[in-house]
Design a protein around this motif. Structure first.
Motif, PDB file in Angstrom:
ATOM      1  N   UNK A 135      35.897  52.716  26.953  1.00 51.13           N
ATOM      2  CA  UNK A 135      37.150  52.195  27.373  1.00 51.13           C
ATOM      3  C   UNK A 135      37.959  53.177  27.917  1.00 51.13           C
ATOM      4  N   UNK A 136      38.390  52.851  29.300  1.00 50.64           N
ATOM      5  CA  UNK A 136      39.331  53.776  30.057  1.00 50.64           C
ATOM      6  C   UNK A 136      40.558  53.585  29.658  1.00 50.64           C
ATOM      7  N   UNK A 137      41.512  54.661  29.728  1.00 48.91           N
ATOM      8  CA  UNK A 137      42.832  54.684  29.482  1.00 48.91           C
ATOM      9  C   UNK A 137      43.722  55.465  30.168  1.00 48.91           C
ATOM     10  N   UNK A 138      44.589  55.240  30.652  1.00 53.45           N
ATOM     11  CA  UNK A 138      45.519  56.360  31.761  1.00 53.45           C
ATOM     12  C   UNK A 138      46.044  57.443  31.150  1.00 53.45           C
ATOM     13  N   UNK A 139      46.081  58.434  31.540  1.00 56.30           N
ATOM     14  CA  UNK A 139      46.620  59.645  31.393  1.00 56.30           C
ATOM     15  C   UNK A 139      47.535  60.508  32.455  1.00 56.30           C
ATOM     16  N   UNK A 140      48.329  61.368  32.361  1.00 56.24           N
ATOM     17  CA  UNK A 140      49.079  61.767  33.188  1.00 56.24           C
ATOM     18  C   UNK A 140      48.706  63.263  33.598  1.00 56.24           C
ATOM     19  N   UNK A 141      48.197  63.069  35.020  1.00 54.24           N
ATOM     20  CA  UNK A 141      47.669  64.307  35.379  1.00 54.24           C
ATOM     21  C   UNK A 141      48.215  64.238  36.877  1.00 54.24           C
ATOM     22  N   UNK A 142      47.790  65.471  37.679  1.00 51.76           N
ATOM     23  CA  UNK A 142      48.355  65.310  39.087  1.00 51.76           C
ATOM     24  C   UNK A 142      47.646  64.409  40.235  1.00 51.76           C
ATOM     25  N   UNK A 143      46.725  63.808  39.793  1.00 52.39           N
ATOM     26  CA  UNK A 143      46.100  62.770  40.289  1.00 52.39           C
ATOM     27  C   UNK A 143      45.941  61.589  39.395  1.00 52.39           C
ATOM     28  N   UNK A 144      45.299  60.353  39.863  1.00 54.75           N
ATOM     29  CA  UNK A 144      45.069  59.249  38.991  1.00 54.75           C
ATOM     30  C   UNK A 144      43.779  59.608  38.029  1.00 54.75           C
ATOM     31  N   UNK A 145      44.078  59.661  36.821  1.00 54.32           N
ATOM     32  CA  UNK A 145      43.137  60.234  36.041  1.00 54.32           C
ATOM     33  C   UNK A 145      43.016  59.211  34.481  1.00 54.32           C
ATOM     34  N   UNK A 146      41.759  59.095  34.240  1.00 52.90           N
ATOM     35  CA  UNK A 146      41.753  58.177  32.805  1.00 52.90           C
ATOM     36  C   UNK A 146      41.035  59.103  31.859  1.00 52.90           C
ATOM     37  N   UNK A 147      41.174  58.812  30.564  1.00 61.45           N
ATOM     38  CA  UNK A 147      40.391  59.455  29.633  1.00 61.45           C
ATOM     39  C   UNK A 147      39.636  58.361  29.085  1.00 61.45           C
ATOM     40  N   UNK A 148      38.709  58.372  28.056  1.00 59.59           N
ATOM     41  CA  UNK A 148      37.773  57.516  27.764  1.00 59.59           C
ATOM     42  C   UNK A 148      37.701  57.650  26.131  1.00 59.59           C
ATOM     43  N   UNK A 198      53.755  72.118  36.233  1.00 58.19           N
ATOM     44  CA  UNK A 198      53.565  71.869  37.624  1.00 58.19           C
ATOM     45  C   UNK A 198      52.202  71.272  37.847  1.00 58.19           C
ATOM     46  N   UNK A 199      51.134  71.481  37.275  1.00 56.04           N
ATOM     47  CA  UNK A 199      49.593  71.036  37.459  1.00 56.04           C
ATOM     48  C   UNK A 199      49.404  69.988  36.523  1.00 56.04           C
ATOM     49  N   UNK A 200      50.108  69.822  35.595  1.00 56.46           N
ATOM     50  CA  UNK A 200      49.705  68.750  34.395  1.00 56.46           C
ATOM     51  C   UNK A 200      48.841  68.730  33.565  1.00 56.46           C
ATOM     52  N   UNK A 201      49.061  70.059  33.116  1.00 56.36           N
ATOM     53  CA  UNK A 201      47.957  70.666  32.016  1.00 56.36           C
ATOM     54  C   UNK A 201      48.581  71.143  30.753  1.00 56.36           C
ATOM     55  N   UNK A 202      47.662  71.534  29.465  1.00 56.45           N
ATOM     56  CA  UNK A 202      48.275  71.574  28.620  1.00 56.45           C
ATOM     57  C   UNK A 202      48.356  73.166  28.042  1.00 56.45           C
ATOM     58  N   UNK A 203      49.295  73.625  27.142  1.00 57.60           N
ATOM     59  CA  UNK A 203      49.565  74.752  26.716  1.00 57.60           C
ATOM     60  C   UNK A 203      49.336  74.774  25.191  1.00 57.60           C
ATOM     61  N   UNK A 204      49.244  75.840  24.353  1.00 58.09           N
ATOM     62  CA  UNK A 204      48.915  75.282  22.656  1.00 58.09           C
ATOM     63  C   UNK A 204      50.141  74.648  22.077  1.00 58.09           C
ATOM     64  N   UNK A 205      51.499  74.973  22.914  1.00 53.87           N
ATOM     65  CA  UNK A 205      52.343  74.343  22.091  1.00 53.87           C
ATOM     66  C   UNK A 205      52.543  72.940  22.497  1.00 53.87           C
ATOM     67  N   UNK A 206      52.226  72.476  23.890  1.00 51.79           N
ATOM     68  CA  UNK A 206      52.354  71.251  24.209  1.00 51.79           C
ATOM     69  C   UNK A 206      51.077  70.385  23.307  1.00 51.79           C
ATOM     70  N   UNK A 207      49.909  71.122  23.116  1.00 50.55           N
ATOM     71  CA  UNK A 207      48.773  70.498  22.410  1.00 50.55           C
ATOM     72  C   UNK A 207      49.340  70.293  20.848  1.00 50.55           C
ATOM     73  N   UNK A 208      50.248  71.247  20.399  1.00 54.04           N
ATOM     74  CA  UNK A 208      50.527  71.072  18.958  1.00 54.04           C
ATOM     75  C   UNK A 208      51.398  69.915  18.989  1.00 54.04           C
ATOM     76  N   UNK A 209      52.252  69.828  19.954  1.00 53.78           N
ATOM     77  CA  UNK A 209      53.335  68.733  19.942  1.00 53.78           C
ATOM     78  C   UNK A 209      52.726  67.186  20.018  1.00 53.78           C
ATOM     79  N   UNK A 210      51.477  67.417  20.854  1.00 51.48           N
ATOM     80  CA  UNK A 210      50.658  66.225  20.919  1.00 51.48           C
ATOM     81  C   UNK A 210      50.239  65.518  19.585  1.00 51.48           C
ATOM     82  N   UNK A 211      49.459  66.488  18.804  1.00 50.92           N
ATOM     83  CA  UNK A 211      49.336  66.305  17.426  1.00 50.92           C
ATOM     84  C   UNK A 211      50.217  65.845  16.625  1.00 50.92           C
ATOM     85  N   UNK A 212      51.237  66.352  16.539  1.00 47.81           N
ATOM     86  CA  UNK A 212      52.428  66.104  15.776  1.00 47.81           C
ATOM     87  C   UNK A 212      52.986  64.652  16.135  1.00 47.81           C
ATOM     88  N   UNK A 213      52.957  64.206  17.421  1.00 49.58           N
ATOM     89  CA  UNK A 213      53.222  62.835  17.516  1.00 49.58           C
ATOM     90  C   UNK A 213      52.525  61.862  17.282  1.00 49.58           C
TER      91      UNK A 213
END
Length: 250
Positions: A135-148, A198-213
């Protein structure tokens, strides 16, 4: 049957394990992305690939696709179907398979010996192959992108692709329910947050925030797409403060 092999997951080119760019093998004939990690397969294994699901159009996720396809002439398992969003397919046709960078697509997609077929997908699109539901799902990147989201025999593997943390990613992951293995990127150290944003990538803190959410924690977290220039720093940071109690940095 699902048998996940990470052939490449680097955010660039490096000589380390999984030093090739993104390519994930789901079973003997299905890949997610076609980065330089695809070179880990032998020619015989390449001839077995029938389906490639692309996340987006960036070079590190498509780099090996042209030369991989050139290896398919004479294979008994044709055509290879490439699944991607319209934006990704358009960029492949205009910028890669355009007769200058690589042979024009009509030479590969037409006739009895066609080696390639394109299939458009959109977020929410579901395809089942060999008992594997993708199943494809939309994610937020600098061009149209899907995760699976990939399910098979009660196993649930989720690849978040290139993305930045935020409401969209959290909502999509929460919607997927229980996840056995969640594979998320971490490209830049926290001191380069401005570059990550700017490039819509992750850092360790952003990754941590995602897991906590997340409403439910995955059983395992695989961290991927480390930029080679910052890999040592990222590994040190993630080891000192892992975002999940079962974290593997690939």
């Amino acid at each position: 049957m699902l048998n996940i092999q990470v052939l490449g997951c680097s955010g660039g080119l490096s000589g380390n394990n999984n030093g090739g760019s993104t390519c994930i093998q789901l079973n003997h004939n299905i890949l997610i992305d076609a980065g330089t990690g695809l070179n880990q397969l032998s020619l015989t294994q390449m001839h077995q690939i029938r389906h490639i699901f692309l996340t987006h159009s960036h070079m590190d996720h498509i780099a090996a696709l042209p030369t991989f396809l050139s290896n398919q002439y004479g294979s008994e398992h044709l055509p290879v179907t490439v699944y991607a969003q319209p934006h990704t397919l358009e960029k492949l046709k205009d910028n890669i398979f355009n007769g200058d960078i690589w042979p024009e697509l009509s030479s590969m997609t037409e006739g009895a010996e066609a080696i390639l077929a394109f299939e458009e997908i959109q977020p929410g699109h579901s395809i089942t192959l060999d008992g594997i539901e993708i199943n494809a799902f939309a994610v937020d990147h600098s061009v149209p992108t899907v995760g699976y989201s990939v399910k098979s025999q009660a196993r649930h593997f989720v690849f978040g692709a290139d993305t930045i943390a935020g409401r969209q990613l959290t909502e999509q992951l929460n919607r997927l329910g229980h996840i056995d293995t969640l594979m998320l990127e971490c490209a830049f150290p926290d001191e380069l947050l401005h570059v990550a944003e700017k490039t819509k990538h992750m850092t360790p803190s952003l990754l941590q925030n995602t897991l906590q959410s997340l409403e439910r924690q995955p059983s395992k977290l695989w961290v991927t797409h480390l930029k080679p220039n910052y890999e040592a720093t990222l590994r040190e940071t993630l080891a000192a403060n892992p975002p999940h109690n079962n974290t593997v940095v690939l």
